[in-house]
Design an enzyme around this catalytic site. Structure first.
Site, PDB file in Angstrom:
ATOM      1  N   HIS A 244      16.052 -13.810 -26.177  1.00 13.09           N
ATOM      2  CA  HIS A 244      14.860 -14.067 -26.900  1.00 13.09           C
ATOM      3  C   HIS A 244      14.960 -13.621 -28.293  1.00 13.09           C
ATOM      4  O   HIS A 244      14.310 -12.485 -28.298  1.00 13.09           O
ATOM      5  CB  HIS A 244      13.630 -13.335 -25.954  1.00 13.09           C
ATOM      6  CG  HIS A 244      12.471 -13.980 -26.481  1.00 13.09           C
ATOM      7  ND1 HIS A 244      12.167 -15.317 -26.150  1.00 13.09           N
ATOM      8  CD2 HIS A 244      11.280 -13.551 -27.300  1.00 13.09           C
ATOM      9  CE1 HIS A 244      10.951 -15.611 -26.714  1.00 13.09           C
ATOM     10  NE2 HIS A 244      10.470 -14.324 -27.260  1.00 13.09           N
TER      11      HIS A 244
ATOM     12  N   TYR B  36       9.097   5.510 -26.062  1.00 15.34           N
ATOM     13  CA  TYR B  36       8.459   6.671 -25.178  1.00 15.34           C
ATOM     14  C   TYR B  36       8.261   6.236 -23.662  1.00 15.34           C
ATOM     15  O   TYR B  36       8.113   6.882 -22.739  1.00 15.34           O
ATOM     16  CB  TYR B  36       7.188   7.179 -25.655  1.00 15.34           C
ATOM     17  CG  TYR B  36       7.053   7.704 -27.154  1.00 15.34           C
ATOM     18  CD1 TYR B  36       7.971   8.789 -27.433  1.00 15.34           C
ATOM     19  CD2 TYR B  36       6.445   6.996 -28.129  1.00 15.34           C
ATOM     20  CE1 TYR B  36       8.067   9.317 -28.534  1.00 15.34           C
ATOM     21  CE2 TYR B  36       6.600   7.450 -29.339  1.00 15.34           C
ATOM     22  CZ  TYR B  36       7.387   8.744 -29.627  1.00 15.34           C
ATOM     23  OH  TYR B  36       7.440   9.198 -30.886  1.00 15.34           O
TER      24      TYR B  36
ATOM     25  N   ARG C 144       6.945 -21.483 -25.909  1.00 20.91           N
ATOM     26  CA  ARG C 144       6.500 -20.223 -26.462  1.00 20.91           C
ATOM     27  C   ARG C 144       4.942 -19.760 -25.707  1.00 20.91           C
ATOM     28  O   ARG C 144       4.779 -18.744 -25.285  1.00 20.91           O
ATOM     29  CB  ARG C 144       6.019 -20.260 -28.087  1.00 20.91           C
ATOM     30  CG  ARG C 144       7.364 -20.116 -28.756  1.00 20.91           C
ATOM     31  CD  ARG C 144       8.112 -18.921 -28.859  1.00 20.91           C
ATOM     32  NE  ARG C 144       7.203 -18.053 -29.605  1.00 20.91           N
ATOM     33  CZ  ARG C 144       7.349 -17.908 -30.901  1.00 20.91           C
ATOM     34  NH1 ARG C 144       7.941 -18.734 -31.638  1.00 20.91           N
ATOM     35  NH2 ARG C 144       6.485 -16.778 -31.362  1.00 20.91           N
TER      36      ARG C 144
END
Length: 747
Positions: A81, A126, A35
């Site tokens: 993931h 967006y 991680r």
């Protein structure tokens, strides 16, 4: 119900302590390895590696069109993931921000945040993205047998365990991360410098860190600015792999204005403007007239500071701002990386480059071996095709007449299974006479290529030369000039607060109940001010607004407060007990101003000394013990001493005995009880029957005013003779009716 015995056969019996320890260790190692920490091989964390790989699988190369970021994030969390989409998208945004990554890996369109607020990016529905040209250094060799692959979380797909980085990305883009019990902070570096040092280590493996530092002068941050740490501090960081560096903004003068055009890494321009504006609001920057942010697309960082006049010392002003704002900040360095063996370790500079070179050598060797195997397969097929062309009529006859031509071809011409399949897959148009020439030409070309690969694989020198040439080619293609200058400078110094404040005449007034205030000017009469019910005037001191007021309590402790912070004399003052922490029962007895002059400190026991106020200042709320006050007595208001050589000390007791003696007879001390000023019977002092009421320092031509209730007696210089004598005497009695003295004043 009958009791039944429980059967625990086949179950593991483990203590809760052992289980929790193992579970926490497993979790810790997962966070560390999967991680938070980057790998030394490709410099990426797992989520970053999966984002880059997923984008390559979507065909989002630097030459393709941008696609919605939501599509990439969906692929990443759906295939590789299985974590939160917001965290995944934030990692993707970070790789696209040119002010966060020295060499961005993602090329984005839309709002991807700003230096002022890196997390102000638009939602992933967006924005659009694709890989940057630099990402090719991580991916171009992926399909060439260079890395190991492992199943994804559900076993339906495979993903690369590492990316075949052609450059030491871990140093180029740096990394930050917090794991369990450890963290990493790798600063970014300049590509050309890192490649130059890597080539040096490749060619001369015994090179020291000092040798490598000839190429890598220091970190190179995307925001520019300066690293001002001393060379030995930078050396220590690279020698040990951890430490701190100081970064400072870059400014220039333009038409008298100060233009800040580069900020330390991960510094918000908005925060800096607020820090400076706060000082202006608090009247701590009187030399600054205006502050503007003129940043735009062409000038990402352009902060304008307008000095009040051309007489302002710009260097002193900027030094103050460096010391008090984020225009200068400390950058933490901790080269804690996952090693090739899969364990976290802090690396020094040479360790990082050595580990990466080992990985790069393995990658190149695997790539060459992969190509060699493909060449052998192709040459094997071409050899079979050549046999077929040399016996084309017989081959055609076998194919036409045999039900199973495959085994017949293998036995008749000694072909392998692969070669026989290749012959059978030939198209009729490839049976032309020129095809034989083409095959021979391809054989010669592939054989030459194979020989070259074989020589490279069997020669360490050739392999090193190949790695070096590829490094230099990438440095030429993706490298750029250094942005962060290495300029050793002295630490910034904040301007003393008293120098920043305007110097105005003030009179600090203290009441008997410990209320303090500051009145403008020296002409004010403190006794004429209004006081709270039951309160009255106690002491006053005249000075400047940029000085510190020193308040003396009855126990001999002194407390410091800037004079300009005291409330106006229009009100009734601020209780000092709320600002400081005096001992129980202590009362504030007097006030002095910290300046370059001497003050007389005395107690009602008849003892005292002369000292300099500058040595009495203390920021502690509990104050500083300066005057030793005997039990049963109290400190008296301090008095300024004009000139020790020419001044006199006037001391008066409650019995009306006044003694005037030369100030030079009194000890000059920093702290303590002092010398005896006025002689009084010790028994009467201990019993509280006799005490010293007041003591002041007076110059030769000054007038002493003796306050007795509402009446005041004036002693001019010619009237002092009958009260003058050596220090420590009883003194002369004042006239009848003037012996109940409240205090002495000097005019």
């Amino acid at each position: 119900m009958e009791n039944q015995e429980l059967d625990f056969a086949g179950l593991e019996n483990q203590s809760l302590k052992a289980y929790t320890e193992k579970a926490y260790l497993d979790y810790s190692m997962y966070v560390i390895l999967d991680r938070a920490l980057p790998h030394v091989a490709d410099g990426l964390k797992p989520v970053q590696r999966r984002i880059v790989y997923a984008m390559s699988e979507l065909g989002l190369s630097a030459a393709s069109k941008h696609k919605k970021s939501a599509r990439t994030v969906g692929d990443v969390i759906g295939k590789f993931h299985p974590h939160g989409d917001s965290a995944c998208y934030e990692a993707m945004v970070h790789m696209a921000q040119p002010f966060s990554y020295r060499y961005p890996i993602v090329d984005g369109q839309g709002n991807w945040g700003s230096p002022d607020d890196p997390k102000s990016f638009a939602a992933m529905r967006y924005t659009e993205s694709r890989l940057s040209p630099y990402a090719a250094t991580l991916l171009s060799e992926l399909g060439q047998g260079t890395v190991d692959w492992s199943p994804n979380f559900d076993g339906t797909l495979s993903e690369p365990e590492r990316l075949p980085a052609r450059l030491p990305n871990v140093l180029l883009n740096g990394a930050t991360g917090i794991a369990v019990g450890m963290s990493t902070d790798v600063p970014p570096h300049n590509l050309r410098e890192v490649v130059s040092a890597t080539v040096r280590l490749l060619e001369k493996p015994r090179s020291t860190i000092a040798d490598l530092r000839e190429h890598i002068v220091g970190p190179d941050f995307p925001t520019g600015a300066e690293i001002i740490s001393a060379p030995e501090e930078v050396d220590a960081v690279y020698d040990t792999g951890h430490g701190t560096l100081r970064m400072r903004s870059v400014y220039r003068l333009e038409n008298g204005d100060i233009i800040i055009e580069a900020l330390p890494f991960q510094t918000s321009p908005g925060k800096i403007l607020e820090q400076i504006a706060q000082q202006i609001r608090n009247k701590k920057l009187p030399m600054v007239e205006d502050l503007r942010d003129e940043s735009d697309h062409e000038n990402p960082i352009r902060l304008v500071i307008v000095p009040r006049s051309n007489r302002v010392n710009v260097e002193q002003l900027m030094s103050h701002l460096f010391a008090t704002t984020d225009l200068e900040k400390t950058i933490r360095v901790n080269l804690n990386l996952i090693t090739l063996e899969g364990a976290p370790r802090v690396h020094n500079l040479k360790d990082v480059l050595q580990s990466w070179l080992v990985y790069r050598t393995q990658t190149v060797r695997r790539r060459l071996t992969y190509h060699l195997e493909r060449l052998d397969k192709r040459l094997h097929i071409l050899a079979g095709l050549m046999i077929a062309y040399l016996n084309i009529d017989e081959v055609i006859e076998i194919i036409r007449t045999e039900d199973e031509p495959h085994p017949v071809l293998m036995s008749r011409f000694g072909l392998s299974d692969v070669q026989a399949n290749a012959v059978l897959d030939l198209k009729l148009r490839n049976l032309a006479k020129l095809e034989e020439m083409r095959i021979r030409g391809e054989q010669d070309s592939l054989q030459a290529e194979r020989d070259a690969l074989d020589k490279t694989l069997n020669s360490k020198t050739r392999l090193k030369r190949l790695i070096r040439d590829e490094l230099l080619a990438d440095a030429e293609k993706y490298g750029d000039e250094r942005r962060t200058a290495m300029v050793p400078r002295d630490a910034a110094q904040a301007i003393d607060e008293t120098q920043l404040m305007p110097s105005e005449a003030v009179t600090v007034v203290l009441s008997a109940r410990g209320f303090a205030r500051a009145a403008k000017g020296h002409e004010i009469d403190p006794t004429a001010l209004s006081y709270k019910a039951g309160d009255q005037f106690a002491a006053a001191a005249r000075g400047r607004s940029n000085q510190s007021a020193l308040f003396l309590d009855s126990t001999g402790r002194i407390y410091t407060a800037p004079a300009h912070t005291l409330p106006s004399a229009r009100g009734q003052g601020e209780p000092l007990a709320g600002r400081f922490n005096p001992p129980d029962g202590a009362l504030f007895a007097g006030v002095a101003l910290a300046e370059d002059r001497s003050w007389l400190l005395t107690s009602s026991s008849g003892y005292g000394f002369i000292g300099t106020a500058q040595g009495w200042s203390s920021r502690a709320k509990a104050g500083k013990s300066v005057l030793t006050v005997p039990k049963g007595t109290r400190a008296l208001p301090p008095s300024p001493v004009p000139d020790i050589a020419t001044a006199s000390i006037a001391a008066v007791s409650n019995e009306g005995r006044l003694l005037i003696f030369p100030a030079s007879e009194l000890a000059v001390m920093a702290r303590g009880k002092g010398n005896k000023l006025l002689s009084m019977p010790s028994k009467r002092v201990s019993a509280g029957e006799e005490w010293m009421v007041s003591a002041v320092a007076v110059d030769a031509n000054q007038v002493i005013r003796v306050h007795c209730g509402e009446r005041v007696m004036t002693l001019k210089p010619r009237d002092r003779s009958k009260y003058e004598g050596p220090r420590g005497r009883r003194g002369g009695l004042l006239p009848r009716g003037w012996r109940k003295v409240e205090r002495l004043e000097v005019e």
